[in-house]
Design an enzyme around this catalytic site. Structure first.
Site, PDB file in Angstrom:
ATOM      1  N   ASP A 172       0.843  -1.160  -0.090  1.00  0.00           N
ATOM      2  CA  ASP A 172       0.094  -0.034  -0.026  1.00  0.00           C
ATOM      3  C   ASP A 172       0.926   1.336  -0.060  1.00  0.00           C
ATOM      4  OD1 ASP A 172      -2.496  -0.914  -0.086  1.00  0.00           O
ATOM      5  OD2 ASP A 172      -2.874  -0.787   2.045  1.00  0.00           O
ATOM      6  N   LYS A 185      -3.041   3.221  -2.804  1.00  0.00           N
ATOM      7  CA  LYS A 185      -4.184   3.777  -3.134  1.00  0.00           C
ATOM      8  C   LYS A 185      -4.537   5.105  -2.411  1.00  0.00           C
ATOM      9  CE  LYS A 185      -6.862   0.288  -2.882  1.00  0.00           C
ATOM     10  NZ  LYS A 185      -8.263  -0.473  -3.090  1.00  0.00           N
ATOM     11  N   MET A 210      -9.421   9.383   7.705  1.00  0.00           N
ATOM     12  CA  MET A 210     -10.027   9.832   6.497  1.00  0.00           C
ATOM     13  C   MET A 210     -10.897  10.952   6.678  1.00  0.00           C
ATOM     14  SD  MET A 210     -10.301   6.162   4.847  1.00  0.00           S
ATOM     15  CE  MET A 210     -10.726   5.165   5.956  1.00  0.00           C
TER      16      MET A 210
HETATM   17  N1  SAH Z   1      -5.267   0.383   8.264  1.00  0.00           N
HETATM   18  C1  SAH Z   1      -4.799   1.675   8.560  1.00  0.00           C
HETATM   19  C2  SAH Z   1      -5.796   2.802   8.105  1.00  0.00           C
HETATM   20  C3  SAH Z   1      -6.009   2.928   6.560  1.00  0.00           C
HETATM   21  S1  SAH Z   1      -7.230   4.051   5.993  1.00  0.00           S
HETATM   22  C4  SAH Z   1      -4.292   1.848   9.944  1.00  0.00           C
HETATM   23  O1  SAH Z   1      -4.774   1.125  10.744  1.00  0.00           O
HETATM   24  O2  SAH Z   1      -3.915   2.828  10.430  1.00  0.00           O
HETATM   25  C5  SAH Z   1      -6.234   5.403   5.586  1.00  0.00           C
HETATM   26  C6  SAH Z   1      -6.097   6.565   6.693  1.00  0.00           C
HETATM   27  O3  SAH Z   1      -5.408   6.309   7.948  1.00  0.00           O
HETATM   28  C7  SAH Z   1      -5.500   7.728   6.207  1.00  0.00           C
HETATM   29  O4  SAH Z   1      -6.496   8.536   5.563  1.00  0.00           O
HETATM   30  C8  SAH Z   1      -5.465   8.430   7.563  1.00  0.00           C
HETATM   31  O5  SAH Z   1      -6.527   8.869   8.265  1.00  0.00           O
HETATM   32  C9  SAH Z   1      -4.854   7.363   8.568  1.00  0.00           C
HETATM   33  N2  SAH Z   1      -3.302   7.368   8.569  1.00  0.00           N
HETATM   34  C10 SAH Z   1      -2.793   6.160   7.919  1.00  0.00           C
HETATM   35  N3  SAH Z   1      -1.352   6.445   8.430  1.00  0.00           N
HETATM   36  C11 SAH Z   1      -1.321   7.571   9.105  1.00  0.00           C
HETATM   37  C12 SAH Z   1      -0.249   8.170   9.578  1.00  0.00           C
HETATM   38  N4  SAH Z   1       0.864   7.811   9.647  1.00  0.00           N
HETATM   39  N5  SAH Z   1      -0.544   9.304  10.365  1.00  0.00           N
HETATM   40  C13 SAH Z   1      -1.866   9.769  10.486  1.00  0.00           C
HETATM   41  N6  SAH Z   1      -2.933   9.086   9.701  1.00  0.00           N
HETATM   42  C14 SAH Z   1      -2.787   8.078   9.081  1.00  0.00           C
END
Ligand code: SAH
Length: 261
Positions: free
Chosen positions: A41, A63, A180
């Site tokens: 990803d 994505k 998000m």
């Molecule tokens: N599976 C992931 C989430 C995927 S959805 C998890 O458990 O973290 C994608 C969203 O996750 C992004 O739009 C944002 O809101 C958040 N996200 C992912 N990585 C991030 C990071 N390093 N810092 C802040 N938000 C993050």
């Protein structure tokens, strides 16, 4: 496809954590090192791939909200094809595979094809974000629970009822951790303001755990001004609730936007 002669490969959904490679679990490192194919990803930090076998085939299937990306069906097909070719497949996903990562859909698709994947948890961004500012998501005096929620509207275009969620957060003393949420910040703010006071503390953390991390602590009433002023964008986590009062003092200063009104 003539695949019957080959034993099925192993498929492992691996949580890569929020970005800092030191937040990887030992299981994740082992799985990444053993993989012959890694489907990655775009929220996965580069340091994480340093654990891969140099001979492994790395396929970027990232994505990003609003941008062109590999369709989900194609990603699922790539996993199946590699497993049928006897490969040791790792599907590397940002954060935890089972928190807003479509990990559930990927597991179901693999199962339909007769493959039971292994799933390795990762540190989800919503957990890492406030921790990076030194504050907990629960606290005996401030929050007795946490809700992980997506700010992204559902397929039918319908979003969450933010006012109802705000009422629950208020009545049950729950911290809201919004994934998000940046592009819907206005709708989220106005919905929550119908239930929560304008001075409810909010933190926005962009790229949590990465060297490029930026953040803003503000209030619900000033959320949009703060986002604009700091230019914070995706990927970011918004945390709403009194637990934000626990962030390190140096980070608790109000946004210049708040001061300027
Ligand atoms: N599976 C992931 C989430 C995927 S959805 C998890 O458990 O973290 C994608 C969203 O996750 C992004 O739009 C944002 O809101 C958040 N996200 C992912 N990585 C991030 C990071 N390093 N810092 C802040 N938000 C993050």
């Amino acid at each position: 496809m003539t695949t019957s002669a080959l034993p099925l490969g192993q498929v492992t959904l691996v949580g890569a954590g929020p970005g800092d490679p030191e937040l990887l679990t030992l299981k994740a490192v082992k799985a990444i090192a053993a993989a012959s194919v890694i489907l990655v990803d775009d929220l996965v930090g580069d340091g994480v791939l340093a654990h891969a076998d140099p001979a492994a085939r790395i396929v970027y299937v990232g994505k990003r909200g609003g941008c062109k990306s590999t369709p989900q069906a194609t990603i699922e097909q790539l996993m199946l094809d590699a497993a049928h070719a006897g490969e040791n497949v790792v599907r590397l996903k940002g954060g935890d595979p089972f928190i807003f990562g479509r990990g559930g859909e990927e597991v179901e698709s693999l199962r339909r094809a007769g493959i039971e994947p292994v799933v390795v948890n990762g540190v989800t961004a919503g957990l890492a974000a406030l921790t990076s500012l030194g504050a907990p998501l629960t606290h005996r005096d401030r929050a007795q629970g946490v809700v992980f929620v997506t700010g992204h509207p559902q397929k039918n275009g319908q979003g969450l009822n933010w006012t109802r969620l705000g009422e629950s957060a208020r009545d049950l003393r729950l911290t809201l951790v919004i994934y998000m949420g940046i592009s819907s910040a206005e709708r989220i703010q106005s919905g929550l303001l119908a239930a929560l006071p304008a001075d409810t503390p909010v933190a926005v953390i962009e790229r949590a755990s990465l060297p490029t991390q930026r953040q803003c602590t503000t209030t619900l009433g000033d959320l949009l001004g703060c986002l604009r002023h700091e230019g914070l964008g995706s990927p970011a986590i918004m945390v709403v609730g009194d637990v934000v009062l626990g962030v390190r003092a140096a980070l608790r200063a109000p946004c210049p936007a708040e001061v300027a009104g």
